[in-house]
Design a protein around this motif. Sequence first.
Motif, PDB file in Angstrom:
ATOM      1  N   ASN A 230       0.855  -1.189   0.000  1.00 14.99           N
ATOM      2  CA  ASN A 230       0.000   0.000   0.000  1.00 14.99           C
ATOM      3  C   ASN A 230       0.894   1.242   0.000  1.00 14.99           C
ATOM      4  O   ASN A 230       1.185   1.830   1.029  1.00 14.99           O
ATOM      5  CB  ASN A 230      -0.919  -0.004   1.223  1.00 14.99           C
ATOM      6  CG  ASN A 230      -1.865   1.183   1.206  1.00 14.99           C
ATOM      7  OD1 ASN A 230      -2.160   1.740   0.147  1.00 14.99           O
ATOM      8  ND2 ASN A 230      -2.339   1.574   2.370  1.00 14.99           N
ATOM      9  N   ASN A 232       0.354   4.131  -1.750  1.00 13.95           N
ATOM     10  CA  ASN A 232      -0.243   5.445  -2.036  1.00 13.95           C
ATOM     11  C   ASN A 232      -1.067   6.016  -0.893  1.00 13.95           C
ATOM     12  O   ASN A 232      -1.853   6.944  -1.068  1.00 13.95           O
ATOM     13  CB  ASN A 232      -1.083   5.381  -3.324  1.00 13.95           C
ATOM     14  CG  ASN A 232      -2.271   4.442  -3.195  1.00 13.95           C
ATOM     15  OD1 ASN A 232      -2.408   3.747  -2.184  1.00 13.95           O
ATOM     16  ND2 ASN A 232      -3.128   4.417  -4.210  1.00 13.95           N
ATOM     17  N   ASP A 234      -3.622   5.038   0.969  1.00 21.11           N
ATOM     18  CA  ASP A 234      -5.035   4.819   1.256  1.00 21.11           C
ATOM     19  C   ASP A 234      -5.178   3.549   2.107  1.00 21.11           C
ATOM     20  O   ASP A 234      -4.265   3.224   2.876  1.00 21.11           O
ATOM     21  CB  ASP A 234      -5.851   4.757  -0.051  1.00 21.11           C
ATOM     22  CG  ASP A 234      -5.378   3.680  -1.010  1.00 21.11           C
ATOM     23  OD1 ASP A 234      -4.567   2.829  -0.595  1.00 21.11           O
ATOM     24  OD2 ASP A 234      -5.810   3.690  -2.189  1.00 21.11           O
ATOM     25  N   VAL A 236      -6.233   0.422   0.795  1.00 23.50           N
ATOM     26  CA  VAL A 236      -6.323  -0.793  -0.024  1.00 23.50           C
ATOM     27  C   VAL A 236      -5.009  -1.030  -0.778  1.00 23.50           C
ATOM     28  O   VAL A 236      -4.225  -0.102  -1.009  1.00 23.50           O
ATOM     29  CB  VAL A 236      -7.476  -0.740  -1.067  1.00 23.50           C
ATOM     30  CG1 VAL A 236      -8.828  -0.610  -0.395  1.00 23.50           C
ATOM     31  CG2 VAL A 236      -7.246   0.387  -2.059  1.00 23.50           C
ATOM     32  N   ILE A 237      -4.808  -2.290  -1.155  1.00 24.01           N
ATOM     33  CA  ILE A 237      -3.727  -2.621  -2.088  1.00 24.01           C
ATOM     34  C   ILE A 237      -4.405  -3.027  -3.379  1.00 24.01           C
ATOM     35  O   ILE A 237      -5.255  -3.924  -3.402  1.00 24.01           O
ATOM     36  CB  ILE A 237      -2.860  -3.782  -1.552  1.00 24.01           C
ATOM     37  CG1 ILE A 237      -2.092  -3.355  -0.296  1.00 24.01           C
ATOM     38  CG2 ILE A 237      -1.880  -4.258  -2.637  1.00 24.01           C
ATOM     39  CD1 ILE A 237      -1.385  -4.492   0.413  1.00 24.01           C
ATOM     40  N   ASN A 243      -8.019   2.817  -7.848  1.00 24.43           N
ATOM     41  CA  ASN A 243      -6.999   3.456  -7.000  1.00 24.43           C
ATOM     42  C   ASN A 243      -5.771   2.555  -6.874  1.00 24.43           C
ATOM     43  O   ASN A 243      -5.402   2.135  -5.781  1.00 24.43           O
ATOM     44  CB  ASN A 243      -7.563   3.740  -5.601  1.00 24.43           C
ATOM     45  CG  ASN A 243      -8.669   4.772  -5.638  1.00 24.43           C
ATOM     46  OD1 ASN A 243      -8.438   5.945  -5.937  1.00 24.43           O
ATOM     47  ND2 ASN A 243      -9.888   4.331  -5.348  1.00 24.43           N
ATOM     48  N   ASP A 245      -1.961   0.964  -6.798  1.00 28.44           N
ATOM     49  CA  ASP A 245      -0.706   1.365  -6.169  1.00 28.44           C
ATOM     50  C   ASP A 245       0.474   1.389  -7.137  1.00 28.44           C
ATOM     51  O   ASP A 245       1.410   2.164  -6.956  1.00 28.44           O
ATOM     52  CB  ASP A 245      -0.396   0.405  -5.007  1.00 28.44           C
ATOM     53  CG  ASP A 245      -1.300   0.649  -3.819  1.00 28.44           C
ATOM     54  OD1 ASP A 245      -1.100   1.664  -3.134  1.00 28.44           O
ATOM     55  OD2 ASP A 245      -2.248  -0.139  -3.603  1.00 28.44           O
TER      56      ASP A 245
END
Length: 320
Positions: A230, A232, A234, A236-237, A243, A245
């Motif tokens: 993860n 970025n 946030d 979630v991966i 969204n 990574d």
Amino acid sequence: MNCIKIILLLCISSCFGQQTVISSVDAGGATTSVNNVRLVYSIGENTNREVSNGFHISEGFISARFKITLNPVVFLQGPLVNPETADLMNDALRVNNYIPTTSPYADNATVNASVFSVTGNNAIVDWVWVELRAENDTTKIIASQSAFVQRDGDVVGLDGISSLLLNAPPGNHYVVIKHRNHLGVMSSNPIALSRDTTTVVNFTDSSFSTFGANAQIQFPSTTTALWAGNVNGDTVIQYSGTNPDVPSILAEVLNDSGNFLNFPTYVINGYNVHDVNMDGKTQYTGTEPDSPLILQNVLAHPGNFLNFSTYQIQEQLPEN
Ligand SMILES: [Ca+2]
Ligand SMILES: [Ca+2]
Ligand SMILES: [Ca+2]
């Protein structure tokens, strides 16, 4: 002599009922512990001592501070990829002097660089973030602080050795461990914690129950670790999709000031959130790229039945 004076004071107090006696009997005091409560008291001292643990009584003021002692154990998946020593996380960030002396987390804790001189099982791998949450409200953080994780998974205080001491009352609390580029994890049950007993909370043991489903990656052994990737910021991966990574790694590499020719194979050396396997090198594609582990995790996740590369590995914390 002191005893006589104290008894005299008590007699005066009992004879005249409640009253304030402005009198210094003597410099004195003692410490006593009952279960989890430590009482520090002074009699007649005209000083204002600050005691960091337990009760403090002075000059009519009574204040209480509680602490609990904790030894979480956690593995980060990134530095467990291709371990130099079985069952120990790699400590390449430490070896290369990349770990900052200021915490990357909210409390901006600082340490002396000497904590990074320890080698072997107890060498520091990285900073982590520890939270205790309320028994009756899993989103309510009652204590939190930066800590270190050692190669063998022990989460320790800022001296790199001691058990964690957190400012929280003894009792039942949920324990949360977070890391800057791994998904955080929480115990599924509140855990009885106290000051006098160091409670081990072993997130690396697959029989230890965590909040949610598949909160950690399960290795073929009975070992579990925080999901890596993860990058970025946030919760979630994701490899590709809404969204993801991986593009964040590419952007980091392409935008690096040293990458004059915009090679996607360029390597950024140092402490970088995009360095998924925490080997001290951030690379999008090439000889030691960081992006494949993200795809591998997404495809291998037990919840991704159809092997979508767009699957999101959600951080299993109550607020998400
Ligand atoms: Ca250790
Ligand atoms: Ca992410
Ligand atoms: Ca890397």
